[in-house]
Scaffold this motif. Structure first.
Motif, PDB file in Angstrom:
ATOM      1  N   TYR A 264      -7.548 -18.658  23.613  1.00 40.79           N
ATOM      2  CA  TYR A 264      -6.969 -18.809  24.940  1.00 40.79           C
ATOM      3  C   TYR A 264      -7.477 -20.046  25.661  1.00 40.79           C
ATOM      4  N   LEU A 265      -8.512 -20.685  25.104  1.00 35.42           N
ATOM      5  CA  LEU A 265      -8.987 -21.937  25.673  1.00 35.42           C
ATOM      6  C   LEU A 265      -8.225 -23.137  25.119  1.00 35.42           C
ATOM      7  N   GLN A 266      -7.627 -22.976  23.947  1.00 37.82           N
ATOM      8  CA  GLN A 266      -6.950 -24.102  23.310  1.00 37.82           C
ATOM      9  C   GLN A 266      -5.879 -24.746  24.183  1.00 37.82           C
ATOM     10  N   PRO A 267      -4.973 -23.950  24.793  1.00 41.78           N
ATOM     11  CA  PRO A 267      -3.918 -24.587  25.586  1.00 41.78           C
ATOM     12  C   PRO A 267      -4.444 -25.424  26.740  1.00 41.78           C
ATOM     13  N   VAL A 268      -5.594 -25.047  27.289  1.00 45.05           N
ATOM     14  CA  VAL A 268      -6.154 -25.810  28.408  1.00 45.05           C
ATOM     15  C   VAL A 268      -6.432 -27.240  27.972  1.00 45.05           C
ATOM     16  N   PHE A 269      -7.083 -27.391  26.827  1.00 43.49           N
ATOM     17  CA  PHE A 269      -7.399 -28.727  26.327  1.00 43.49           C
ATOM     18  C   PHE A 269      -6.142 -29.434  25.818  1.00 43.49           C
ATOM     19  N   LEU A 292       1.393 -16.984  33.295  1.00 44.91           N
ATOM     20  CA  LEU A 292       1.974 -15.774  32.708  1.00 44.91           C
ATOM     21  C   LEU A 292       1.634 -15.646  31.228  1.00 44.91           C
ATOM     22  N   ILE A 293       1.729 -16.756  30.502  1.00 46.70           N
ATOM     23  CA  ILE A 293       1.457 -16.719  29.061  1.00 46.70           C
ATOM     24  C   ILE A 293      -0.003 -16.352  28.791  1.00 46.70           C
ATOM     25  N   LEU A 294      -0.921 -17.052  29.430  1.00 42.70           N
ATOM     26  CA  LEU A 294      -2.333 -16.794  29.167  1.00 42.70           C
ATOM     27  C   LEU A 294      -2.742 -15.412  29.667  1.00 42.70           C
ATOM     28  N   GLY A 295      -2.220 -15.007  30.836  1.00 43.90           N
ATOM     29  CA  GLY A 295      -2.520 -13.668  31.333  1.00 43.90           C
ATOM     30  C   GLY A 295      -1.945 -12.598  30.428  1.00 43.90           C
ATOM     31  N   GLY A 296      -0.704 -12.819  29.963  1.00 45.97           N
ATOM     32  CA  GLY A 296      -0.085 -11.860  29.051  1.00 45.97           C
ATOM     33  C   GLY A 296      -0.815 -11.770  27.733  1.00 45.97           C
ATOM     34  N   LEU A 297      -1.255 -12.936  27.210  1.00 42.16           N
ATOM     35  CA  LEU A 297      -2.011 -12.938  25.960  1.00 42.16           C
ATOM     36  C   LEU A 297      -3.322 -12.176  26.107  1.00 42.16           C
ATOM     37  N   ALA A 298      -4.008 -12.414  27.207  1.00 40.31           N
ATOM     38  CA  ALA A 298      -5.278 -11.722  27.420  1.00 40.31           C
ATOM     39  C   ALA A 298      -5.079 -10.222  27.518  1.00 40.31           C
ATOM     40  N   LEU A 299      -4.028  -9.808  28.216  1.00 42.52           N
ATOM     41  CA  LEU A 299      -3.750  -8.376  28.361  1.00 42.52           C
ATOM     42  C   LEU A 299      -3.338  -7.771  27.025  1.00 42.52           C
TER      43      LEU A 299
END
Length: 315
Positions: A264-269, A292-299
């Motif tokens: 989930y850190l990859q997209p940030v970089f 939405l994508i990162l929050g959905g992935l985490a959930l």
């Protein structure tokens, strides 16, 4: 593109996270997060199939050398390993390269972050792992984010950064193929070892790509430049080989549920690099889609085992 499973003891990991281990996770997130923007650079002068072949012409010899003392596998394992290579290396990486060609680097980076979503789905189907309602809600939220990201298609940007529907579709095909590859590889590496399976399926994938790349070279103009060489070398060495080894180290020293967070850190970089390299516009709709994508992935991945049993993607 991108890990096999480790053993149960390694997956358990210690309960604490040292500064060294955290640094390793951040380094891996940077290495893998930069893969989409760097692929974008490589495609400026070389067509997709040829560029994918160049990447694995770098990676495969290194993997074979690293696993030279463990290359023997039972004959019965060969069909599965070859099929795994065609699925993950040929289909997954070729589709990703076409997708990168048809999306902005930011959009490509975000859509590729859906791989954990499909890991959850395939783990539920193949490994019979339960998916709670909150996990399905996370999947739906992430797909809503993909829609927002795709809608902001970089109007007014240069052709290199334009996003098309077919480009997004190719990226999704890649995510599905790679996720299935991870679930399948988890089973095979548990039986036959990480490096032998990684080396042989990479070789099988390369052999499948080479004829297609040769045909493409006869049909399209290309130019091998210094940029072509360093981008292919980066993807082959840093993403496919070094990324794998660093991921396996991280699995040994931190709990797998923590290590999975590197995805989930990859997209940030990736997004930061895309904005710097290509001037990608990061408007409000794009930002909402990312959230939405990162929050959905985490959930979707919360309290779920799939990400702990397979390795994170090699992009």
């Amino acid at each position: 593109m991108t890990q096999p499973a480790s053993n149960a003891a390694a997956l358990a990991g210690p309960a604490t996270l040292s500064s060294r281990n955290l640094g390793g996770m951040l380094l891996l997130a940077v290495m893998w997060g930069l893969s989409i923007p760097i692929t974008k650079l490589g495609l400026e002068t070389v067509p997709p199939l040829m560029f994918t072949a160049l990447r694995f012409l770098v990676a495969v010899p290194l993997l074979l050398i690293l696993s030279s003392r463990q290359l023997r596998v039972p004959l019965k394992a060969v069909p599965s390993i070859v099929a795994l290579g065609v699925m993950g290396i040929s289909l997954g990486n070729v589709a990703q390269t076409f997708g990168v060609q048809g999306t902005s680097a930011s959009v490509g980076t975000i859509v590729s972050a859906t791989i954990p979503i499909f890991i959850v789905i395939f783990a539920a189907l193949r490994l019979k792992q339960a998916v709670a309602p909150k996990h399905w809600f996370g999947l739906l939220a992430a797909f809503g984010g993909i829609a927002l990201v795709a809608l902001e298609n970089g109007a007014g940007a240069a052709d290199l950064s334009a996003t098309t529907l077919s480009g997004v579709a190719w990226m999704l095909v890649s995510a599905i193929a790679i996720a299935f590859y991870y679930i399948w590889s988890a089973e095979l590496t548990a039986q036959y070892g990480t490096l032998p399976v990684a080396a042989w399926n990479a070789l099988a994938g390369l052999v499948a790509i080479l004829p297609l790349a040769g045909w493409e070279m006869s049909q399209q103009p290309f130019e091998i430049t210094v940029q072509t060489v360093w981008t292919a070398a980066y993807l082959g060495v840093m993403v496919t080989v070094a990324g794998l080894l660093l991921w396996l180290y991280i699995l040994r020293v931190v709990p797998a549920r923590v290590a999975a967070g590197v995805q989930y850190l990859q997209p940030v970089f990736g997004i930061a690099a895309a904005a710097l390299l290509f001037g990608d516009r990061l408007g409000l709709m794009f930002g909402a889609g990312v959230i939405l994508i990162l929050g959905g992935l985490a959930l979707a991945a919360s309290n779920a085992r799939p990400a702990a049993q397979v390795t994170a993607p090699q992009e």
